[in-house]
Design an enzyme around this catalytic site. Structure first.
Site, PDB file in Angstrom:
ATOM      1  N   GLU A  18      85.246 -11.602   1.708  1.00 41.42           N
ATOM      2  CA  GLU A  18      83.835 -12.277   2.056  1.00 41.42           C
ATOM      3  C   GLU A  18      84.013 -13.627   2.566  1.00 41.42           C
ATOM      4  OE1 GLU A  18      81.986 -12.585  -1.899  1.00 41.42           O
ATOM      5  OE2 GLU A  18      81.739 -10.312  -1.960  1.00 41.42           O
ATOM      6  N   ASP A  71      82.685  -4.751  29.712  1.00 41.45           N
ATOM      7  CA  ASP A  71      83.415  -4.252  28.608  1.00 41.45           C
ATOM      8  C   ASP A  71      84.630  -3.775  28.770  1.00 41.45           C
ATOM      9  OD1 ASP A  71      83.551  -3.348  25.954  1.00 41.45           O
ATOM     10  OD2 ASP A  71      81.481  -2.255  25.882  1.00 41.45           O
ATOM     11  N   GLY A  91      85.742   0.151  32.648  1.00 41.77           N
ATOM     12  CA  GLY A  91      85.604   1.268  33.628  1.00 41.77           C
ATOM     13  C   GLY A  91      84.835   1.036  34.703  1.00 41.77           C
ATOM     14  N   THR A  92      83.682   1.009  34.688  1.00 39.72           N
ATOM     15  CA  THR A  92      82.484   0.901  35.527  1.00 39.72           C
ATOM     16  C   THR A  92      82.948  -0.254  36.779  1.00 39.72           C
ATOM     17  OG1 THR A  92      80.644   1.086  33.870  1.00 39.72           O
ATOM     18  CG2 THR A  92      80.266  -0.189  36.110  1.00 39.72           C
ATOM     19  N   GLN A 103      71.746  -3.527  22.271  1.00 42.16           N
ATOM     20  CA  GLN A 103      70.886  -2.462  21.410  1.00 42.16           C
ATOM     21  C   GLN A 103      69.534  -3.060  21.601  1.00 42.16           C
ATOM     22  OE1 GLN A 103      72.768  -0.751  17.989  1.00 42.16           O
ATOM     23  NE2 GLN A 103      74.871  -1.765  18.478  1.00 42.16           N
ATOM     24  N   LYS A 115      74.914   4.743  40.059  1.00 41.06           N
ATOM     25  CA  LYS A 115      75.907   5.548  39.361  1.00 41.06           C
ATOM     26  C   LYS A 115      75.253   6.281  38.377  1.00 41.06           C
ATOM     27  CE  LYS A 115      77.154   1.814  35.780  1.00 41.06           C
ATOM     28  NZ  LYS A 115      76.184   0.891  36.427  1.00 41.06           N
ATOM     29  N   ASP A 161      74.991  -2.024  39.396  1.00 37.70           N
ATOM     30  CA  ASP A 161      74.036  -0.861  38.958  1.00 37.70           C
ATOM     31  C   ASP A 161      72.510  -1.269  39.393  1.00 37.70           C
ATOM     32  OD1 ASP A 161      73.297  -2.694  37.176  1.00 37.70           O
ATOM     33  OD2 ASP A 161      74.644  -1.845  35.786  1.00 37.70           O
ATOM     34  N   ARG A 180      75.675   7.594  33.940  1.00 39.48           N
ATOM     35  CA  ARG A 180      76.409   7.035  33.000  1.00 39.48           C
ATOM     36  C   ARG A 180      76.516   8.381  31.879  1.00 39.48           C
ATOM     37  NH1 ARG A 180      78.257   2.349  31.229  1.00 39.48           N
ATOM     38  NH2 ARG A 180      76.969   1.353  32.508  1.00 39.48           N
TER      39      ARG A 180
END
Length: 315
Positions: A39, A224, A227-228, A97, A194, A170, A196
């Site tokens: 914790e 990230d 890859g892109t 998100q 592209k 993109d 995805r």
């Protein structure tokens, strides 16, 4: 005017120290660690009563640990009677998100995090290049979303680019790329279209714009797995691009990023210090880091002095 004090968690210690140095001050005395069961443990070791407090903490990986450090620090400072608490979050985790995909039973976690920060007593948020600017509306407190583009642009201008063209990786990054292109001597712009098929996997389809014989500058808010980016660079080189440079504010570099960049045709990747780099990434010869400490220090100074933040980006 209340005393300004800077505190930092364990997410971005080097950036926090650079910011403190720019403001000719020292980081506040706080012990941020773990209890034996894992914790988060926080103890503020100096008087903060009535102070104008800034907590510097990216919510990068390990995301949940860093987020909990931040909110527990806020609670500790609030209970110690801090006057105003600003969360300085150079990289805002969970920002991707930000919406519920149609017919999908998924959370809007960016909203959950915004509510979490507000509930523990954050009075203001300072962050850099939010993945989606509308996330500011998830908060019930003021949010200053500053831009890394001036720092990136200053570096681009030192490259001695040959017939440059700014490339958006993109459709979603067109606004960012257009702004950079305008400031980069109003140069041309290209767009990579592209698809995805699944998270962190992308397939470059085709390029809108003529890149043959030109230096290409790919711009994005984050990298990230890479890859892109690597597929985009391959597509650009296949269509005759002379050199390919990639600029991004946030170096997430998760998963197989190091290997992707090591084997990439990208000439250079330039990122900012909103997230610490692993030793493996640091060892790559084609990765370079710029610091946002000066810009963030100026933003903190302006917030503390009740001055305009937007004036920093007026051209």
């Amino acid at each position: 005017m209340p005393d300004m004090k800077l505190f930092a968690g364990n997410a971005t210690p080097e950036l926090a120290q650079r910011i403190a140095n720019r403001l000719y001050t020292s980081l506040g005395d706080a012990a941020v660690g773990r209890f034996s069961d894992g914790e988060v443990s926080v103890q503020i070791n100096e008087n903060v009563r009535g102070g104008d407090i800034f907590i510097i903490q990216s919510t990068c990986a390990p995301t949940n640990d860093n987020l909990m450090e931040l909110v527990v620090m806020v609670d500790a400072l609030r209970r110690a009677s801090a006057g105003r608490i600003t969360a300085v979050i150079p990289y805002f985790g969970y920002a991707r998100q930000d919406r519920r995909v149609r017919s999908a039973r998924v959370p809007i976690t960016a909203k959950v995090v915004a509510d979490f920060l507000s509930s523990v007593g954050v009075d203001r948020v300072l962050t850099v290049d939010l993945h989606a600017e509308q996330i500011q509306g998830f908060f019930d407190v003021p949010v200053d979303n500053v831009f890394g583009s001036p720092i990136l642009l200053e570096d681009m201008l030192q490259l001695n680019l040959d017939n440059p063209i700014v490339v958006s990786p993109d459709i979603g990054g067109v606004v960012r790329a257009r702004a950079i292109a305008k400031l980069l001597n109003d140069t041309d712009m290209a767009i990579i279209d592209k698809r995805r098929p699944r998270a962190n996997v992308s397939q470059v389809m085709h390029i809108i714009g003529d890149v043959a014989g030109r230096d290409c500058v790919l711009v994005d808010d984050m990298i990230d797995t890479g890859g892109t980016l690597c597929k985009a660079a391959e597509a650009l080189k296949e269509r005759g691009a002379k050199r390919v440079f990639a600029y991004a504010t946030h170096p997430i570099f998760s998963g197989n990023a190091a290997n992707n960049l090591r084997n990439s045709v990208i000439d250079e990747v330039v990122v900012c210090d909103t997230i610490p780099l692993s030793d493996e990434i640091k060892s790559l010869p084609n990765v370079r880091t710029l610091t946002l400490s000066g810009m963030l220090a100026e933003a903190i100074r302006r917030i503390s002095n009740e001055e305009s933040i937007s004036a920093m980006f007026e051209h």
